[in-house]
Design an enzyme around this catalytic site. Structure first.
Site, PDB file in Angstrom:
ATOM      1  N   HIS A 140      20.009  67.603 -41.664  1.00  0.00           N
ATOM      2  CA  HIS A 140      20.357  66.327 -42.288  1.00  0.00           C
ATOM      3  C   HIS A 140      21.212  66.655 -43.514  1.00  0.00           C
ATOM      4  O   HIS A 140      21.070  67.717 -44.117  1.00  0.00           O
ATOM      5  CB  HIS A 140      19.050  65.647 -42.715  1.00  0.00           C
ATOM      6  CG  HIS A 140      19.180  64.251 -43.214  1.00  0.00           C
ATOM      7  ND1 HIS A 140      19.581  63.966 -44.503  1.00  0.00           N
ATOM      8  CD2 HIS A 140      18.948  63.064 -42.623  1.00  0.00           C
ATOM      9  CE1 HIS A 140      19.584  62.645 -44.667  1.00  0.00           C
ATOM     10  NE2 HIS A 140      19.209  62.075 -43.546  1.00  0.00           N
ATOM     11  N   ASP A 217      12.419  71.414 -44.293  1.00  0.00           N
ATOM     12  CA  ASP A 217      12.614  69.973 -44.376  1.00  0.00           C
ATOM     13  C   ASP A 217      11.735  69.357 -43.279  1.00  0.00           C
ATOM     14  O   ASP A 217      12.076  69.397 -42.103  1.00  0.00           O
ATOM     15  CB  ASP A 217      14.099  69.656 -44.142  1.00  0.00           C
ATOM     16  CG  ASP A 217      14.357  68.166 -43.980  1.00  0.00           C
ATOM     17  OD1 ASP A 217      13.394  67.385 -43.911  1.00  0.00           O
ATOM     18  OD2 ASP A 217      15.541  67.788 -43.914  1.00  0.00           O
ATOM     19  N   GLN A 220      11.056  64.771 -40.524  1.00  0.00           N
ATOM     20  CA  GLN A 220      10.844  64.236 -39.175  1.00  0.00           C
ATOM     21  C   GLN A 220       9.656  64.893 -38.479  1.00  0.00           C
ATOM     22  O   GLN A 220       9.346  64.549 -37.340  1.00  0.00           O
ATOM     23  CB  GLN A 220      12.100  64.437 -38.310  1.00  0.00           C
ATOM     24  CG  GLN A 220      13.320  63.710 -38.803  1.00  0.00           C
ATOM     25  CD  GLN A 220      13.196  62.189 -38.663  1.00  0.00           C
ATOM     26  OE1 GLN A 220      12.390  61.680 -37.883  1.00  0.00           O
ATOM     27  NE2 GLN A 220      13.988  61.459 -39.427  1.00  0.00           N
ATOM     28  N   LYS A 243       8.720  57.739 -43.648  1.00  0.00           N
ATOM     29  CA  LYS A 243       8.809  58.071 -42.214  1.00  0.00           C
ATOM     30  C   LYS A 243       7.405  58.323 -41.656  1.00  0.00           C
ATOM     31  O   LYS A 243       7.231  58.568 -40.473  1.00  0.00           O
ATOM     32  CB  LYS A 243       9.688  59.296 -42.018  1.00  0.00           C
ATOM     33  CG  LYS A 243      11.129  59.041 -42.484  1.00  0.00           C
ATOM     34  CD  LYS A 243      11.984  60.261 -42.324  1.00  0.00           C
ATOM     35  CE  LYS A 243      13.257  60.190 -43.144  1.00  0.00           C
ATOM     36  NZ  LYS A 243      14.238  59.238 -42.640  1.00  0.00           N
ATOM     37  N   CYS A 381      23.398  60.819 -40.667  1.00  0.00           N
ATOM     38  CA  CYS A 381      23.466  61.755 -41.812  1.00  0.00           C
ATOM     39  C   CYS A 381      23.410  63.197 -41.313  1.00  0.00           C
ATOM     40  O   CYS A 381      22.753  64.055 -41.916  1.00  0.00           O
ATOM     41  CB  CYS A 381      22.351  61.512 -42.821  1.00  0.00           C
ATOM     42  SG  CYS A 381      22.494  59.944 -43.650  1.00  0.00           S
TER      43      CYS A 381
HETATM   44  N1  PLP Z   1      15.711  65.274 -43.680  1.00  0.00           N
HETATM   45  C1  PLP Z   1      15.603  64.702 -42.480  1.00  0.00           C
HETATM   46  C2  PLP Z   1      15.410  65.571 -41.274  1.00  0.00           C
HETATM   47  C3  PLP Z   1      15.668  63.322 -42.365  1.00  0.00           C
HETATM   48  O1  PLP Z   1      15.571  62.748 -41.173  1.00  0.00           O
HETATM   49  C4  PLP Z   1      15.861  62.545 -43.535  1.00  0.00           C
HETATM   50  C5  PLP Z   1      15.995  61.080 -43.446  1.00  0.00           C
HETATM   51  O2  PLP Z   1      16.442  60.545 -42.454  1.00  0.00           O
HETATM   52  C6  PLP Z   1      15.928  63.194 -44.751  1.00  0.00           C
HETATM   53  C7  PLP Z   1      15.866  64.559 -44.793  1.00  0.00           C
HETATM   54  C8  PLP Z   1      16.113  62.432 -46.029  1.00  0.00           C
HETATM   55  O3  PLP Z   1      14.957  61.721 -46.321  1.00  0.00           O
HETATM   56  P1  PLP Z   1      14.935  60.699 -47.542  1.00  0.00           P
HETATM   57  O4  PLP Z   1      16.116  59.797 -47.359  1.00  0.00           O
HETATM   58  O5  PLP Z   1      13.627  60.004 -47.396  1.00  0.00           O
HETATM   59  O6  PLP Z   1      15.023  61.502 -48.793  1.00  0.00           O
END
Ligand code: PLP
Length: 423
Positions: A140, A217, A220, A243, A381
């Site tokens: 992401h 990270d 998900q 999420k 993203c």
């Molecule tokens: N990392 C992953 C794999 C994501 O899917 C997302 C959000 O879609 C994020 C990071 C960013 O999360 P946040 O917008 O809650 O900071």
């Protein structure tokens, strides 16, 4: 097979069905029971934000109605009660991911802020020009951009692990990227755009063999998999509440305490200091040194209740239910002529990204919306991942614990309309 073994098997099956009754689960989510454009809502955008169960919503109203006050600094009753609830939520998070202690849990705004915190603080404390950080090709943007900013600011070298045509991490290439200058491997646990589950335990083992730290990270992953940070053997783990069936505005950075406590503060302000004079400041230990200012108190309580909720259902039951939905959706979507699934890794969470011949993903999303089906369309993203598959966007159905096979059928019916329109 003996009769008693058969009976045990049947009972086990019945137990897991009892433990996970999707209709009962759906009754817990008020938002699901409505029509959109005259059609029953089918919410398949859980990868962006999952919906909150009634218990989460009620817990947050209860804070505002009965004990809302700022934390840590008050001697009065309400402040002490909200402090207890806030710190209680930290303990729930620690248990949820099997952290060694609640002192390893930093509350941040979300995954994005948690990763930026590590990039900034770890970067300042431990990285020198020429040191290497490794990410993957399916991150992401929030696990790409902070490292690019650090590269431009501090002269680190950013390396990227390739993925194959199915969306699997290419492990041989990863092994070759690792070396004496590797200081950090920052990688997703589950890819948001294509659903791949990364073998993070093995990724961490290999990184540690060259003395590098590992940041995962987990945005998900936590809604779909039972995460045990100690078993994974990683050093940092980040995720977002929204999420995980909790509210927006709060997320978590977990770090091994000795490592976390060796990092300098990320932001300065109230609540993170031991003592301040006009000349200098002394900082609290982790996690408080990373929580400058008034935190998201009500949201932390909501996150704690979301964790109670998924824990009561059982992550294994949730995973089994979603796995069934994923298999069903994959089979149904694969049978749609002109539809191509992007990301077909062997090990996947309940996310299906796809394109359709002749229809732009935004058109797919718009038509589906008119049939009551909410999917996401775009680059998610994850533009480098889109580039890797030679597309500029996909439509993405991301499933959660309350989705059903009937909803997959409604998705497929909507796609038939797309075909009629563009076919
Ligand atoms: N990392 C992953 C794999 C994501 O899917 C997302 C959000 O879609 C994020 C990071 C960013 O999360 P946040 O917008 O809650 O900071």
């Amino acid at each position: 097979m003996s009769d008693s073994m058969k009976t045990a098997e049947v009972l086990e099956g019945a137990n897991s069905m009892l433990a996970f009754d999707v209709e009962r689960v759906r009754a817990d989510f008020p938002i699901l029971h409505q029509e959109i454009y005259g059609q029953p809502l089918v919410y398949l955008d859980n990868g962006a934000s999952a919906q909150c169960p009634r218990a989460v919503i009620d817990s947050m109203s209860e804070v505002y109605e009965t004990y809302y006050a700022n934390v840590h600094r008050g001697v009065h009753y309400l402040s002490q009660r909200s402090t207890d609830a806030f710190e209680g939520a930290r303990e729930k998070v620690a248990r949820f991911i099997n952290a060694a202690s609640a002192d390893e849990i930093v509350f941040a705004r979300g995954t994005t802020e948690a990763i930026n915190l590590v990039a900034d603080s770890f970067g300042r404390a431990f990285l020198e020009p020429g040191d290497e950080v490794i990410i993957s090709h399916m991150e992401h943007h929030s696990n790409i951009v902070p490292w690019q900013l650090l590269r431009d600011r501090a002269g680190i070298v950013l390396k990227v692990i390739p993925i194959d045509d199915s969306g699997n991490l290419v492990m041989e290439a990863y092994r070759e990227l690792l070396g004496p200058r590797t200081k950090l491997v920052a990688i997703t646990h589950v890819a948001n755009s294509i659903g791949t589950i990364v073998p993070v335990k093995e990724v961490a083992r290999l990184a540690h063999a060259v003395g590098a730290k590992v940041l995962i990270d987990g945005a998900q992953a936590v809604p779909h998999l039972q995460v045990d940070v100690q078993d994974l053997g990683v050093d940092f783990y980040a995720f977002s509440s929204h999420k995980l069936y909790g509210p927006t505005g709060i997320g978590v950075l977990w770090g091994r305490f000795d490592l976390l406590n060796a990092l300098p503060p990320y932001q300065g302000g109230g609540d993170m200091i031991q003592r301040v004079t006009l000349e200098k400041s002394e900082f609290k230990a982790a996690p408080h040194r990373f929580e400058a200012g008034t935190p998201a108190i009500v949201e932390a309580v909501g996150l704690g209740v979301a964790i109670d909720y998924v824990t009561a259902l059982g992550l294994d039951n949730i995973a089994a239910h979603e796995h069934g939905i994923l298999a069903y959706a994959t089979a149904k979507l694969s049978a749609v002529e002109g539809l191509e699934i992007v990301g077909t890794a062997e090990d996947k969470a309940a996310i299906v990204s796809f394109t359709m011949l002749g229809a732009h993903p935004h058109d797919i999303g718009t038509i589906l919306d008119r049939t009551g089906v909410a999917v996401r369309a775009g680059h998610h993203c994850a533009e480098p991942t889109m580039d890797r598959f030679g597309v500029d966007a996909t439509a993405r159905a991301s499933f959660g614990l309350y989705n059903t096979r009937e909803e997959v059928d409604q998705l497929v019916e909507g796609l038939m309309l797309v075909k009629e329109f563009f076919g």
